[in-house]
Design an enzyme around this catalytic site. Structure first.
Site, PDB file in Angstrom:
ATOM      1  N   SER A   1       6.763   7.560  -3.395  1.00 16.79           N
ATOM      2  CA  SER A   1       7.439   8.725  -2.814  1.00 16.79           C
ATOM      3  C   SER A   1       8.953   8.583  -2.977  1.00 16.79           C
ATOM      4  O   SER A   1       9.659   9.567  -3.192  1.00 16.79           O
ATOM      5  CB  SER A   1       7.049   8.916  -1.351  1.00 16.79           C
ATOM      6  OG  SER A   1       7.280   7.739  -0.646  1.00 16.79           O
TER       7      SER A   1
ATOM      8  N   ARG B   1      -4.771   9.474  -4.288  1.00 14.80           N
ATOM      9  CA  ARG B   1      -6.206   9.571  -3.977  1.00 14.80           C
ATOM     10  C   ARG B   1      -6.483  10.898  -3.281  1.00 14.80           C
ATOM     11  O   ARG B   1      -7.468  11.544  -3.521  1.00 14.80           O
ATOM     12  CB  ARG B   1      -6.626   8.400  -3.073  1.00 14.80           C
ATOM     13  CG  ARG B   1      -6.935   7.142  -3.843  1.00 14.80           C
ATOM     14  CD  ARG B   1      -7.249   6.010  -2.916  1.00 14.80           C
ATOM     15  NE  ARG B   1      -6.100   5.706  -2.056  1.00 14.80           N
ATOM     16  CZ  ARG B   1      -5.849   4.515  -1.552  1.00 14.80           C
ATOM     17  NH1 ARG B   1      -6.664   3.509  -1.816  1.00 14.80           N
ATOM     18  NH2 ARG B   1      -4.810   4.302  -0.786  1.00 14.80           N
TER      19      ARG B   1
ATOM     20  N   LYS C   1       4.081 -13.966  -7.898  1.00 17.90           N
ATOM     21  CA  LYS C   1       5.472 -13.819  -8.344  1.00 17.90           C
ATOM     22  C   LYS C   1       5.948 -15.074  -9.069  1.00 17.90           C
ATOM     23  O   LYS C   1       6.691 -14.991 -10.057  1.00 17.90           O
ATOM     24  CB  LYS C   1       6.359 -13.498  -7.145  1.00 17.90           C
ATOM     25  CG  LYS C   1       6.063 -12.110  -6.585  1.00 17.90           C
ATOM     26  CD  LYS C   1       6.634 -11.935  -5.198  1.00 17.90           C
ATOM     27  CE  LYS C   1       6.340 -10.537  -4.658  1.00 17.90           C
ATOM     28  NZ  LYS C   1       6.665 -10.418  -3.230  1.00 17.90           N
TER      29      LYS C   1
HETATM   30  P1  NAP Z   1       0.985   2.303  -0.926  1.00 20.60           P
HETATM   31  O1  NAP Z   1       1.989   2.766   0.060  1.00 20.60           O
HETATM   32  O2  NAP Z   1      -0.321   1.807  -0.450  1.00 20.60           O
HETATM   33  O3  NAP Z   1       0.745   3.518  -1.940  1.00 20.60           O
HETATM   34  C1  NAP Z   1      -0.244   3.496  -2.934  1.00 20.60           C
HETATM   35  C2  NAP Z   1      -0.305   4.880  -3.552  1.00 20.60           C
HETATM   36  O4  NAP Z   1      -1.187   4.841  -4.663  1.00 20.60           O
HETATM   37  C3  NAP Z   1      -0.825   5.958  -2.603  1.00 20.60           C
HETATM   38  O5  NAP Z   1      -0.111   7.144  -2.763  1.00 20.60           O
HETATM   39  C4  NAP Z   1      -2.278   6.162  -3.051  1.00 20.60           C
HETATM   40  O6  NAP Z   1      -2.747   7.483  -2.877  1.00 20.60           O
HETATM   41  C5  NAP Z   1      -2.180   5.853  -4.537  1.00 20.60           C
HETATM   42  N1  NAP Z   1      -3.435   5.343  -5.086  1.00 20.60           N
HETATM   43  C6  NAP Z   1      -4.048   4.166  -4.777  1.00 20.60           C
HETATM   44  N2  NAP Z   1      -5.181   4.035  -5.482  1.00 20.60           N
HETATM   45  C7  NAP Z   1      -5.276   5.155  -6.243  1.00 20.60           C
HETATM   46  C8  NAP Z   1      -6.223   5.615  -7.171  1.00 20.60           C
HETATM   47  N3  NAP Z   1      -7.335   4.916  -7.454  1.00 20.60           N
HETATM   48  N4  NAP Z   1      -6.012   6.802  -7.780  1.00 20.60           N
HETATM   49  C9  NAP Z   1      -4.920   7.554  -7.490  1.00 20.60           C
HETATM   50  N5  NAP Z   1      -3.970   7.154  -6.615  1.00 20.60           N
HETATM   51  C10 NAP Z   1      -4.157   5.978  -6.005  1.00 20.60           C
HETATM   52  O7  NAP Z   1       1.583   1.148  -1.863  1.00 20.60           O
HETATM   53  P2  NAP Z   1       3.120   0.761  -2.074  1.00 20.60           P
HETATM   54  O8  NAP Z   1       3.590  -0.057  -0.937  1.00 20.60           O
HETATM   55  O9  NAP Z   1       3.900   1.971  -2.460  1.00 20.60           O
HETATM   56  O10 NAP Z   1       2.999  -0.239  -3.321  1.00 20.60           O
HETATM   57  C11 NAP Z   1       2.715   0.250  -4.607  1.00 20.60           C
HETATM   58  C12 NAP Z   1       2.782  -0.894  -5.623  1.00 20.60           C
HETATM   59  O11 NAP Z   1       4.088  -1.436  -5.615  1.00 20.60           O
HETATM   60  C13 NAP Z   1       1.837  -2.080  -5.380  1.00 20.60           C
HETATM   61  O12 NAP Z   1       1.423  -2.613  -6.623  1.00 20.60           O
HETATM   62  C14 NAP Z   1       2.700  -3.071  -4.660  1.00 20.60           C
HETATM   63  O13 NAP Z   1       2.234  -4.405  -4.835  1.00 20.60           O
HETATM   64  C15 NAP Z   1       3.992  -2.849  -5.381  1.00 20.60           C
HETATM   65  N6  NAP Z   1       5.159  -3.249  -4.615  1.00 20.60           N
HETATM   66  C16 NAP Z   1       5.358  -2.730  -3.375  1.00 20.60           C
HETATM   67  C17 NAP Z   1       6.449  -3.135  -2.641  1.00 20.60           C
HETATM   68  C18 NAP Z   1       6.696  -2.577  -1.270  1.00 20.60           C
HETATM   69  O14 NAP Z   1       7.631  -3.018  -0.615  1.00 20.60           O
HETATM   70  N7  NAP Z   1       5.916  -1.639  -0.788  1.00 20.60           N
HETATM   71  C19 NAP Z   1       7.350  -4.077  -3.174  1.00 20.60           C
HETATM   72  C20 NAP Z   1       7.145  -4.559  -4.478  1.00 20.60           C
HETATM   73  C21 NAP Z   1       6.040  -4.142  -5.176  1.00 20.60           C
HETATM   74  P3  NAP Z   1      -2.931   8.128  -1.411  1.00 20.60           P
HETATM   75  O15 NAP Z   1      -1.533   8.293  -0.884  1.00 20.60           O
HETATM   76  O16 NAP Z   1      -3.611   9.431  -1.646  1.00 20.60           O
HETATM   77  O17 NAP Z   1      -3.732   7.141  -0.628  1.00 20.60           O
END
Ligand code: NAP
Length: 434
Positions: free
Chosen positions: A18, A47, A205
């Site tokens: 987002s 999703r 990492k």
């Molecule tokens: P998140 O908040 O859980 O968001 C995941 C998003 O992916 C959601 O919008 C979800 O859809 C969508 N999604 C998941 N499975 C899907 C599928 N099969 N088909 C279509 N859409 C799907 O995760 P996040 O925290 O943003 O993290 C995202 C990635 O960045 C991960 O790999 C994480 O390890 C990496 N990362 C995150 C951070 C952090 O601080 N958050 C830091 C470094 C790296 P819905 O919204 O509809 O459920």
């Protein structure tokens, strides 16, 4: 500026996705000027498709494969999370000639090269700055700024959840469970904290860092790993008495064995760190990485290692680079794995150790315990008697540098020693010059 817009698909609209979508929309004129062509958001995979997601519903889809195969999509940002379907989506995108930016450390850390090879075959970019230490630039400095130097060691705090928990334990005297409960209440720990507290995230990492620092394929399975769940308030008391604190470190090191062979060591464990060391003062959810290179010497990178906006900053940096490459008709540096150094077994790794044990309080015990260290060539730097309990005495031994193999044998012998009631903890001591 070329007129033709660059089509972007974002997979995921969670914490990171987002923020990425927001920056693409809100900073459009600046991004266009920096790239030489406008970026256009062509679709976002989620999703749950609905009209309350903050984006026009026509942009949303739950069909990831269809989105990454679209002809009007030039670049794909993968911030969905799980290894699958992310792996398949990234492969489809790369094979279709689209550069990919991903933050998916779990996927990258288990990759045997198939993604990099797909990028190579298609002559496109695969960038992943956000996969390690969030906003902190560390992948690009290692792959580009230090490309002409020889990296010797990369050591850091790359997991904010565990750093928050350990910082809490250190500053408040809390035990592990209450510090974890605090971290959960504040949103720093996930409902299932295993990946963080058992060191899996830090190990992923470490694998990525070791791979790029030493031009060698290192996967998460090659990384020695210990978590923080067994750290006690008594360990922090002992650490403080020794002028140290305790941090979960990810260490990637080039080691030369007694046979002269260079190897790569990648390991994650909680360690005592002297308060004078820069990593000792990295607190809360912050991350830091210290790189030591032959010519550059020591470099330190510090900042926010997670969170939607900081991670999106790193993703956007990669996206702008990939878009510029597309406009200019080139690509960034390819994967470099030419060195293929073997992985060092943990037994040959030398560090200093802290061993805490409860012993029977009787004359001669200290010298017989010390003899177990001496027999295996582990030299003692300091012994402290920490407290007297009804049932015995707690003693803490700090060693000089020794191999992990010698220390493991010593600990096994101590566990069998008739005067040792319990070996309470064994931690490494990192960051000292001895
Ligand atoms: P998140 O908040 O859980 O968001 C995941 C998003 O992916 C959601 O919008 C979800 O859809 C969508 N999604 C998941 N499975 C899907 C599928 N099969 N088909 C279509 N859409 C799907 O995760 P996040 O925290 O943003 O993290 C995202 C990635 O960045 C991960 O790999 C994480 O390890 C990496 N990362 C995150 C951070 C952090 O601080 N958050 C830091 C470094 C790296 P819905 O919204 O509809 O459920």
């Amino acid at each position: 500026m070329t007129e033709k817009a660059i089509g972007v698909a974002v997979l995921g609209l969670g914490n990171v996705g987002s923020e990425v979508a927001r920056i693409i929309e809100e900073s459009a004129p600046d991004l266009a000027a920096r790239i030489g062509a406008p970026l256009e958001l062509r679709g976002v995979a989620v999703r749950r498709v609905s009209d309350d997601r903050g984006l026009p519903v026509e942009l949303l889809t739950d069909n990831v494969e269809e989105l990454v195969s679209r002809e009007d999509v030039d670049l794909v940002v993968e911030v969905m999370g799980p290894v699958e379907p992310a792996r398949k989506a990234i492969l489809t995108a790369l094979e279709g000639g689209k550069s990919v930016v991903t933050a998916n450390k779990a996927l990258l850390a288990q990759s045997t090269g198939e993604l990099a090879q797909a990028a190579e075959r298609a002559h496109v970019d695969l960038y992943f700055e956000a996969a390690v230490a969030g906003a902190i630039p560390v992948i690009r400095p290692l792959t580009q700024s230090l490309a002409g130097d020889t990296v010797l060691r990369v050591a850091g705090i790359v997991n904010g959840t565990t750093n928050y928990i350990l910082s809490e334990m250190s500053s408040t005297g809390a035990d592990y469970s209450s510090a974890l409960a605090d971290a959960s209440a504040l949103g720093y720990a996930e409902a299932d904290p295993t990946a963080d507290v058992e060191g899996y995230d830090a190990a992923a990492k470490a694998a990525i860092l070791a791979s790029i620092a030493f031009h060698t394929r290192v996967t998460a399975d090659d990384v020695y790993r210990e978590g923080i769940t067994k750290i006690t308030p008594e360990d922090f008391d002992s650490a403080k008495a020794l002028g140290c604190t305790i941090k979960l470190l990810s260490i990637c090191e080039r080691v030369t064995g007694s046979d002269g062979q260079q190897r790569v060591s990648a390991r994650v464990y909680p360690a005592l760190v002297p308060l004078s060391h820069p990593l000792a003062n990295v607190n809360g959810a912050f991350n830091a990485v210290v790189v030591e290179a032959e010519a550059a010497g020591r470099l330190m990178f510090y900042g926010q290692g997670a969170g939607g906006a900081p991670t999106a900053s790193a993703v956007m940096g990669d996206l702008v680079m990939a878009a510029r490459n597309r406009v200019q008709g080139g690509r960034g540096p390819r994967e470099s794995k030419y060195a293929q150094l073997p992985i060092a077994p943990m037994g040959i790794i030398q560090t200093r150790y802290y061993v805490s044990m409860t012993v029977t309080d009787r004359p001669g015990v200290l010298s017989s315990v010390a003899a177990e260290f001496a027999k295996r060539g582990v030299s003692i730097a300091e012994v402290r008697q920490e407290s007297m309990a009804d049932e015995g005495a707690r003693i803490v031994v700090v060693t000089h540098r020794a191999t992990d193999a010698a220390l493991s044998e010593t600990v096994a012998a101590l566990a069998d020693h008739d005067a040792v009631q319990e070996v309470n903890s064994v931690l490494r001591l990192e960051g000292t010059s001895e």
